[in-house]
Scaffold this motif. Structure first.
Motif, short mmCIF file in Angstrom:
data_model
loop_
_atom_site.label_atom_id
_atom_site.label_comp_id
_atom_site.label_asym_id
_atom_site.label_seq_id
_atom_site.Cartn_x
_atom_site.Cartn_y
_atom_site.Cartn_z
N PHE A 1 22.28 6.10 -22.30
CA PHE A 1 21.47 5.50 -23.37
C PHE A 1 21.08 6.56 -24.40
CE2 PHE A 1 17.08 4.98 -24.87
CZ PHE A 1 17.23 3.86 -25.66
N LEU A 2 20.63 7.72 -23.91
CA LEU A 2 20.26 8.80 -24.83
C LEU A 2 21.47 9.33 -25.58
CD1 LEU A 2 17.75 10.74 -22.56
CD2 LEU A 2 17.20 9.22 -24.47
N GLY A 3 22.64 9.25 -24.95
CA GLY A 3 23.84 9.73 -25.61
C GLY A 3 24.26 8.91 -26.81
N LYS A 4 23.80 7.67 -26.89
CA LYS A 4 24.14 6.83 -28.04
C LYS A 4 23.32 7.16 -29.27
CE LYS A 4 25.51 2.88 -25.17
NZ LYS A 4 25.24 1.46 -24.83
N ILE A 5 22.19 7.81 -29.10
CA ILE A 5 21.30 8.07 -30.24
C ILE A 5 21.13 9.57 -30.47
CG2 ILE A 5 20.06 5.89 -29.98
CD1 ILE A 5 17.86 7.38 -28.50
N THR A 6 22.16 10.34 -30.15
CA THR A 6 22.05 11.79 -30.32
C THR A 6 21.89 12.19 -31.78
OG1 THR A 6 24.47 11.89 -30.28
CG2 THR A 6 23.31 12.35 -28.22
N LEU A 7 22.58 11.50 -32.68
CA LEU A 7 22.45 11.85 -34.09
C LEU A 7 21.03 11.63 -34.59
CD1 LEU A 7 23.82 12.67 -36.78
CD2 LEU A 7 24.33 10.25 -37.15
N GLU A 8 20.45 10.50 -34.22
CA GLU A 8 19.10 10.17 -34.67
C GLU A 8 18.06 11.10 -34.04
OE1 GLU A 8 21.84 7.14 -35.59
OE2 GLU A 8 21.35 7.95 -33.61
N THR A 9 18.21 11.39 -32.75
CA THR A 9 17.24 12.31 -32.12
C THR A 9 17.37 13.72 -32.68
OG1 THR A 9 18.81 12.60 -30.29
CG2 THR A 9 17.04 11.00 -29.98
N TYR A 10 18.58 14.11 -33.02
CA TYR A 10 18.77 15.44 -33.61
C TYR A 10 18.04 15.57 -34.94
CZ TYR A 10 21.06 19.11 -36.31
OH TYR A 10 21.30 20.19 -37.11
N ILE A 11 18.13 14.54 -35.79
CA ILE A 11 17.51 14.62 -37.12
C ILE A 11 16.00 14.43 -37.04
CG2 ILE A 11 17.42 13.52 -39.39
CD1 ILE A 11 20.38 12.89 -39.09
N LEU A 12 15.56 13.45 -36.28
CA LEU A 12 14.13 13.13 -36.26
C LEU A 12 13.29 14.17 -35.51
CD1 LEU A 12 14.00 9.25 -35.80
CD2 LEU A 12 13.26 10.58 -37.77
N GLN A 13 13.93 15.01 -34.70
CA GLN A 13 13.14 16.05 -34.02
C GLN A 13 12.45 16.97 -35.03
OE1 GLN A 13 15.11 19.37 -32.19
NE2 GLN A 13 17.04 18.96 -33.26
N GLU B 1 31.34 5.46 -20.94
CA GLU B 1 30.03 5.67 -20.33
C GLU B 1 29.85 7.12 -19.89
OE1 GLU B 1 31.36 1.42 -19.41
OE2 GLU B 1 32.24 3.42 -19.43
N GLN B 2 30.95 7.75 -19.45
CA GLN B 2 30.85 9.14 -18.99
C GLN B 2 30.60 10.10 -20.15
OE1 GLN B 2 33.92 12.38 -17.25
NE2 GLN B 2 33.99 10.40 -16.20
N THR B 3 31.29 9.90 -21.27
CA THR B 3 31.06 10.78 -22.41
C THR B 3 29.68 10.55 -23.02
OG1 THR B 3 32.18 9.17 -23.87
CG2 THR B 3 33.50 10.96 -22.96
N GLU B 4 29.19 9.30 -23.00
CA GLU B 4 27.83 9.05 -23.47
C GLU B 4 26.81 9.73 -22.56
OE1 GLU B 4 27.20 7.84 -26.21
OE2 GLU B 4 28.69 6.36 -26.81
N GLU B 5 27.05 9.68 -21.25
CA GLU B 5 26.17 10.38 -20.31
C GLU B 5 26.19 11.88 -20.57
OE1 GLU B 5 26.57 10.16 -15.67
OE2 GLU B 5 27.54 11.97 -16.45
N TRP B 6 27.36 12.42 -20.81
CA TRP B 6 27.52 13.85 -21.10
C TRP B 6 26.72 14.25 -22.33
CZ3 TRP B 6 33.00 16.36 -22.15
CH2 TRP B 6 32.86 17.74 -22.17
N LYS B 7 26.87 13.48 -23.39
CA LYS B 7 26.10 13.76 -24.61
C LYS B 7 24.61 13.62 -24.37
CE LYS B 7 28.15 10.82 -27.34
NZ LYS B 7 28.46 10.08 -28.59
N GLY B 8 24.23 12.65 -23.54
CA GLY B 8 22.81 12.39 -23.32
C GLY B 8 22.09 13.54 -22.64
N TRP B 9 22.65 14.04 -21.52
CA TRP B 9 21.92 15.11 -20.83
C TRP B 9 21.99 16.42 -21.60
CZ3 TRP B 9 24.18 19.61 -19.38
CH2 TRP B 9 25.54 19.64 -19.07
#
Length: 602
Positions: free
Chosen positions: A490-502, A223-231
């Motif tokens: 939650f945002l950290g789980k979809i970093t790949l998708e948000t990166y591409i779709l931006q 959960e902490q690494t997902e939070e880190w990726k998310g922000w």
């Protein structure tokens, strides 16, 4: 009264719930099936319903695809024609099978309220005990109503895959419509530090309201690494949206942290499980490259435009290979050897050219930047620059994973220090914080505050320091290790998708291989309203693509290696067939258009 009774009897099958319908719907939902069709649809039978639904799906997809193609701003390739035909077939098959499964859902006599008579073959009968046979007669057959349910249940995994594939085809069509057609408007970016930090502050306040206890409080919990990726991802996206160029150095550190996690996470997994099987590797590569593969084909972009994907793919494979040929007793020798090999690969130009200059790898990693044509003479320039900036930090991630037990022991000593009591623990932690702040201040003054070009020279050798300081401070207290912000996780789980779709549904790129230099506009002259609507649409699509990727991974990649090898031939064969079909379509339609354009220009 007669009219009222007639009206109720004629509309009852549509609006009145039948006895047992809720239970049957719950059973179908738990099995992954669709809700049972209503009476009028059942009367035509499953075959007719499947054909009719397939025709509707085919016609709708064909019209939508033709409409998008007619408004396209660029020519179409054989791959695009082939993918359009594949999407057409997928949507048609899904509509047909969806209708067939819904209509063919067995209906028991107990659930039938008498409003209609379903075909006999679609009914199920409870299992009954036959009377004892008379002497000299064979026993009568046992009627088992569950057999039909099982028979129809066999198509449900296929239906689940077709649902996901059809939804994915629609999302890809929407991305094409937003970024490659004249249907969507675009507008300039609004560079405003006040707006940028205001949005960031509002989101941080909202994230604080989602504070949640971790399931397993420990150093660098999931959960902490997902939070880190998310922000980090959120600031990375806002940096692009508001064109906050002064944050370039910070964004470089965030990207380095992503790459650090690649080395850290893969090392922990392989060192703990020693699972180097082909299934695990294929699942990881599928997760990293499924979405970007189709984006490259549908939108005619080169792979390195989404450089995060090839960079993570390369470093993931190297971690796998390094640990595959090593043992637990030689892990530090493995890390050191990997560091030396990486130095030779990137800092000795001849080695880099030999490693990445052979075809077809060179074609895969080549990039032709329309905004910087001076770099197109060296096709590997962009790949060398992007991956070279973070060429060492993933190795530091491997070393950090090996040192996790040491960090846990150190933090445990801080938590359990009984010699000095509470005051001793406080002073020890203050000393750690002071040391981290001092090192961070030195790094900031000597490295971070340089201009982007000077910073890039030092980044590969210094990016590990702020990452190490963050990890230590984030895990210094037991309370910090026990909680995380769920919104960022939650945002950290979809970093790949948000990166591409931006690139395609949040902002607007400059065209083929283009960067997102403009904003997607659906509400002109209302920036904040447009920002809210487009952002909600963008995050929803990213969330759906994440789940679709996971669902299709489970459908397409079996856990049995021999079955995986045999099943791999199916997508390869389908891809080759539709590419040939796309090649024929390109020769028939695109060829004459190009010739006419050449004649008109001459």
């Amino acid at each position: 009264t007669k009219s009222k009774n007639f009206l109720m009897s004629s509309t009852g099958s549509f609006f009145r719930p039948r006895p047992g319908a809720a239970a049957r719907a719950a059973t179908m939902k738990s099995e992954g099936g669709s809700r049972a069709a209503r009476a009028p649809l059942r009367r035509v039978g499953p075959a007719v319903s499947a054909v009719a639904s397939g025709a509707i799906g085919f016609g709708s997809a064909l019209y939508f695809g033709t409409f998008l193609g007619a408004h396209g701003e660029h020519g179409h390739t054989a791959a695009q024609f082939g993918l359009a035909a594949l999407g057409l077939c997928v949507v048609t098959a899904w509509a047909s099978l969806e209708a067939y499964t819904a209509v063919a859902t067995p209906v028991t006599a107990e659930d039938d309220d008498g409003d209609y008579e379903a075909p006999l073959l679609l009914k199920t009968t409870p299992k009954t005990e036959a009377p004892p046979p008379t002497a000299g007669e064979p026993p009568p057959p046992v009627v088992d109503g569950a057999a039909d349910v099982q028979k129809h249940g066999e198509v449900l995994p296929v239906l689940k895959g077709l649902r996901s594939a059809s939804e994915f085809a629609l999302i890809m069509a929407l991305a094409y419509a937003c970024d490659r057609t004249s249907l969507a408007s675009s507008g300039p970016k609004w560079q405003s530090p006040r707006a940028f930090w205001g949005v960031w502050l509002v989101i941080c306040v909202a994230a604080l309201c989602t504070l949640k206890r971790n399931q397993r409080p420990k150093v660098l919990a999931r959960e902490q690494t997902e939070e880190w990726k998310g922000w980090m991802q959120l600031m990375f996206l806002l940096y692009h949206y508001f064109a906050e160029a002064e944050l370039y150095n910070a964004i470089r550190v965030y990207i380095a942290a992503y790459v650090w996690m690649t080395g850290f996470g893969n090392y922990l997994f392989y060192d703990k499980t020693r699972n180097f099987g082909v299934v695990r590797v294929v699942q990881t590569l599928f997760r990293l490259n499924f979405f970007v593969f189709f984006c490259c084909l549908v939108l005619r972009n080169e792979y390195v435009l989404y450089y995060i994907c090839p960079m993570h793919t390369l470093f993931t494979l190297v971690v796998w290979l390094a640990l595959r040929v090593s043992t637990a007793q030689r892990r530090w020798l493995t890390i050191g050897s990997t560091l030396l090999a990486t130095y030779a690969l990137y800092d000795v130009d001849a080695v880099f050219r030999v490693a990445f200059g052979w075809r077809p790898l060179r074609d895969l990693l080549a990039f032709h930047d329309p905004l910087h044509p001076e770099f197109s003479k060296d096709e590997l320039h962009e790949w060398h620059f992007r991956s070279g900036l973070d060429r060492f930090v993933w190795i530091f991630g491997m070393a950090s994973a090996a040192l996790v037990p040491t960090l846990e022991t150190f933090l445990q000593r801080l938590d359990d220090d009984q010699n000095g009591g509470p005051l001793g623990r406080l002073l020890s932690r203050l000393a750690v914080v002071a040391g981290c702040l001092a090192l961070g201040g030195i790094w900031t003054k000597t490295v971070y505050l340089r201009d982007k070009y000077a910073y890039n020279e030092l980044h590969p050798y210094t990016s590990w320091l702020p990452i190490a300081l963050y990890v230590l401070l984030r895990n210094l207290l037991p309370t910090l290790r026990a909680y995380s912000l769920h919104l960022f996780a939650f945002l950290g789980k979809i970093t790949l998708e948000t990166y591409i779709l931006q690139f395609h549904v949040w902002m607007h790129s400059t065209g083929l291989n283009g960067s997102p230099k403009a904003l997607l506009v659906v509400v002109p002259n209302h920036f904040w309203l447009n920002f809210a609507i487009v952002s909600a649409f963008y995050l929803y699509l990213s969330h759906r693509v994440f789940h679709i990727t996971v669902e299709l991974k489970d459908v397409l990649i079996p856990t049995d290696p021999p079955l995986l090898y045999r099943r791999a031939a199916l997508p390869l064969g389908i891809g080759a067939a539709f590419y040939l079909l796309g090649w024929a379509c390109e020769a028939h339609w695109a060829g004459p258009q190009l010739e006419a354009a050449a004649v008109a220009s001459s």
